[in-house]
Design a protein around this motif. Sequence first.
Motif, short mmCIF file in Angstrom:
data_model
loop_
_atom_site.label_atom_id
_atom_site.label_comp_id
_atom_site.label_asym_id
_atom_site.label_seq_id
_atom_site.Cartn_x
_atom_site.Cartn_y
_atom_site.Cartn_z
N ILE A 46 28.03 46.74 38.36
CA ILE A 46 28.93 46.60 39.51
C ILE A 46 28.68 45.28 40.23
O ILE A 46 29.61 44.55 40.59
CB ILE A 46 28.75 47.80 40.47
CG1 ILE A 46 29.27 49.07 39.82
CG2 ILE A 46 29.47 47.54 41.79
CD1 ILE A 46 29.03 50.32 40.65
N GLU A 47 27.42 44.96 40.44
CA GLU A 47 27.08 43.69 41.10
C GLU A 47 27.57 42.50 40.29
O GLU A 47 28.13 41.54 40.84
CB GLU A 47 25.56 43.61 41.27
CG GLU A 47 25.08 42.30 41.87
CD GLU A 47 23.58 42.15 41.80
OE1 GLU A 47 23.11 41.13 41.28
OE2 GLU A 47 22.88 43.07 42.26
N LYS A 48 27.41 42.57 38.97
CA LYS A 48 27.87 41.48 38.12
C LYS A 48 29.38 41.31 38.20
O LYS A 48 29.90 40.19 38.27
CB LYS A 48 27.44 41.75 36.67
CG LYS A 48 27.82 40.66 35.70
CD LYS A 48 27.31 40.98 34.31
CE LYS A 48 27.67 39.88 33.32
NZ LYS A 48 27.18 40.19 31.95
N TYR A 49 30.10 42.42 38.23
CA TYR A 49 31.56 42.38 38.24
C TYR A 49 32.10 41.81 39.55
O TYR A 49 32.94 40.90 39.56
CB TYR A 49 32.11 43.79 37.99
CG TYR A 49 33.61 43.90 38.06
CD1 TYR A 49 34.42 43.32 37.09
CD2 TYR A 49 34.23 44.57 39.11
CE1 TYR A 49 35.80 43.40 37.16
CE2 TYR A 49 35.61 44.67 39.18
CZ TYR A 49 36.39 44.09 38.20
OH TYR A 49 37.76 44.17 38.28
N ILE A 50 31.62 42.33 40.68
CA ILE A 50 32.19 41.91 41.96
C ILE A 50 31.70 40.52 42.37
O ILE A 50 32.47 39.73 42.92
CB ILE A 50 31.88 42.94 43.06
CG1 ILE A 50 30.39 43.02 43.35
CG2 ILE A 50 32.43 44.30 42.72
CD1 ILE A 50 30.04 43.93 44.51
N MET A 51 30.46 40.17 42.06
CA MET A 51 29.96 38.87 42.50
C MET A 51 30.49 37.73 41.63
O MET A 51 30.56 36.59 42.08
CB MET A 51 28.42 38.85 42.50
CG MET A 51 27.80 39.81 43.50
SD MET A 51 28.58 39.79 45.13
CE MET A 51 28.41 38.10 45.61
N THR A 52 30.87 38.04 40.38
CA THR A 52 31.53 37.01 39.58
C THR A 52 32.87 36.62 40.18
O THR A 52 33.28 35.45 40.14
CB THR A 52 31.72 37.52 38.14
OG1 THR A 52 30.45 37.85 37.58
CG2 THR A 52 32.38 36.46 37.27
N ARG A 53 33.54 37.58 40.78
CA ARG A 53 34.83 37.32 41.41
C ARG A 53 34.70 36.72 42.81
O ARG A 53 35.56 35.97 43.26
CB ARG A 53 35.65 38.61 41.48
CG ARG A 53 36.08 39.13 40.12
CD ARG A 53 36.79 40.47 40.23
NE ARG A 53 37.34 40.87 38.94
CZ ARG A 53 38.57 40.58 38.51
NH1 ARG A 53 39.38 39.89 39.28
NH2 ARG A 53 39.00 40.97 37.32
N LYS B 104 23.62 30.03 37.63
CA LYS B 104 24.02 31.43 37.51
C LYS B 104 24.89 31.83 38.69
O LYS B 104 24.78 31.29 39.78
CB LYS B 104 22.79 32.34 37.44
CG LYS B 104 21.81 31.98 36.33
CD LYS B 104 22.45 32.10 34.96
CE LYS B 104 21.47 31.73 33.85
NZ LYS B 104 22.09 31.82 32.51
N ARG B 105 25.78 32.82 38.43
CA ARG B 105 26.72 33.26 39.45
C ARG B 105 26.34 34.61 40.05
O ARG B 105 26.73 34.92 41.18
CB ARG B 105 28.13 33.36 38.84
CG ARG B 105 28.65 32.06 38.31
CD ARG B 105 29.90 32.26 37.48
NE ARG B 105 31.01 32.75 38.28
CZ ARG B 105 31.88 31.98 38.90
NH1 ARG B 105 31.77 30.65 38.80
NH2 ARG B 105 32.86 32.48 39.60
N VAL B 106 25.60 35.41 39.32
CA VAL B 106 25.25 36.77 39.75
C VAL B 106 23.85 36.75 40.34
O VAL B 106 22.95 36.11 39.78
CB VAL B 106 25.33 37.75 38.56
CG1 VAL B 106 25.07 39.18 39.02
CG2 VAL B 106 26.69 37.66 37.89
N PRO B 107 23.61 37.41 41.47
CA PRO B 107 22.26 37.42 42.05
C PRO B 107 21.20 37.94 41.10
O PRO B 107 20.08 37.43 41.08
CB PRO B 107 22.43 38.35 43.27
CG PRO B 107 23.86 38.23 43.65
CD PRO B 107 24.61 38.06 42.37
N ARG B 108 21.54 38.95 40.30
CA ARG B 108 20.54 39.47 39.35
C ARG B 108 20.15 38.41 38.33
O ARG B 108 18.96 38.31 37.95
CB ARG B 108 21.13 40.70 38.64
CG ARG B 108 20.14 41.39 37.71
CD ARG B 108 20.83 42.41 36.85
NE ARG B 108 21.80 41.77 35.96
CZ ARG B 108 22.50 42.41 35.03
NH1 ARG B 108 22.39 43.72 34.91
NH2 ARG B 108 23.35 41.76 34.26
N ASP B 109 21.09 37.60 37.87
CA ASP B 109 20.76 36.54 36.91
C ASP B 109 19.89 35.46 37.55
O ASP B 109 19.01 34.88 36.90
CB ASP B 109 22.04 35.92 36.36
CG ASP B 109 22.86 36.92 35.55
OD1 ASP B 109 22.28 37.93 35.10
OD2 ASP B 109 24.08 36.70 35.40
#
Length: 515
Positions: free
Chosen positions: A235-242, A305-310
């Motif tokens: 979910i984090e990857k999906y919304i934060m990429t946008r 990187k675009r996602v906080p987890r990455d």
Amino acid sequence: MWLLRQPCLAGFLLQMLEGRVPQSQAEADSGGLGAGGAGLALSPRLECSDAVSTHCNLCFLGSSNPPALASQVARTAGACHHFRLQREEEEAFASSQSSQGAQSLTFSKFEEKKTNEKTRKVTTVKKFFSASSRVGSKKEIQEAKAPSPSINRQTSIETDRVSKEFIEFLKTFHKTGQEIYKQTKLFLEGMHYKRDLSIEEQSECAQDFYHSVAERMQTRGKVPPERVEKIMDQIEKYIMTRLYKYVFCPETTDDEKKDLAIQKRIRALRWVTPQMLCVPVNEDVPEVSDMVVKAITDIIEMDSKRVPRDKLACITKCSKHIFNAIKITKNEPASADDFLPTLIYIVLKGNPPRLQSNIQYITRFCNPSRLMTGEDGYYFTNLCCAVAFIEKLDAQSLNLSQEDFDRYMSGQTSPRKQEAESWSPDACLGVKQMYKNLDLLSQLNERQERIMNEAKKLEKDLIDWTDGIAREVQDIVEKYPLEIKPPNQPLAAIDSENVENDKLPPPLQPQVYAG
């Protein structure tokens, strides 16, 4: 005359797009003007829909603004040309699907080259007519300031890829996955209308969404905690990429200013050596040097990187390389006391781009459970401590005098680097050790001199303080003098104040009678 020549010029350029240049001025005029010079007659190859053809039938002679009208003609012609190119592309695609082998590949390349050439000509015509207008509309100005199509295309490709991965991931959860996807879409739609809010308020919205989704999966969906973490990561990857381009380093904050300040600070501290920070890493060992290079590469890669987890994953990989470098150097596992100075040294040596913006972005929009637990949260906390230490680094932290620290910071001089001694292979080990001891004694002598100077300064300060206290006491005594009274006199005899004591008869003497 200018008004009558503009349609001719428009017709000439439109015929040029078709690859047919008029052979004479009469042909150009006939291509530019329709019957009676009242309308724009399009070439048979520029056939459009009825609506577009009607819009293309423009009147030049009654216009009060010829430049604007010419610009409108160019845009209309470009639109007609775009529709025709789209139909040709569809026909080419269908033809390429039906054909086979090398013939299909050659025809496809030919159509692609032809389409690119025609698109370039349309762009040239649009630029020509837009330059003739004196004042552009607000819409044209906004389009000119829009991002490059290649950048938007790359972002769109990455967003589409992440969306497909997210949908494929949720398919395994059936009904729960559908509900999660619906909630996520609603959240993104709501964030679209909240872009005017402050970044802190947007961060609170994201954190509340994380919390509500995780709690709903645990209570209603009865999803195990391990799967909840995996779902939250997706979910984090999906919304934060946008949302990345809207919430990373926004203009309403001072993140960019902090980035420039920390970069300038790190550049000023380029002279700091591992020995000053007590870093237990020996870069002369090839394996250790490779680990240091990998750690620097990982901390720099965090910005891409675009996602906080990455981004957290880059920090974790950097930290593990640091632990391995310390382990190889000391032949024993590294401790926390060894890790933090080494991380500070890696940050100083790498000078990662937009360091403060990345830290703030992770803090605001990362899944809170990942920051509060696990090794990712531990390493991220150490990175924040390293940055805070660098911002407040002073002479005392490096065991230097203030004078030396100021000289190093200003660039006037740099600390002496420990160069390898050029000893011959058959040199005596005792002689080598002797010179090392002499060098150590010289350093201790310098430190002793600094200590003695500080002690003398402290002694002087104490004497000045004592003198000052004495002067203050003396001033108070002079301002308020002390009166000392004599002690009270003792009580005298009853007749001590009688002045005629000399005239009194002598006292009676006892007499002795003989019996």
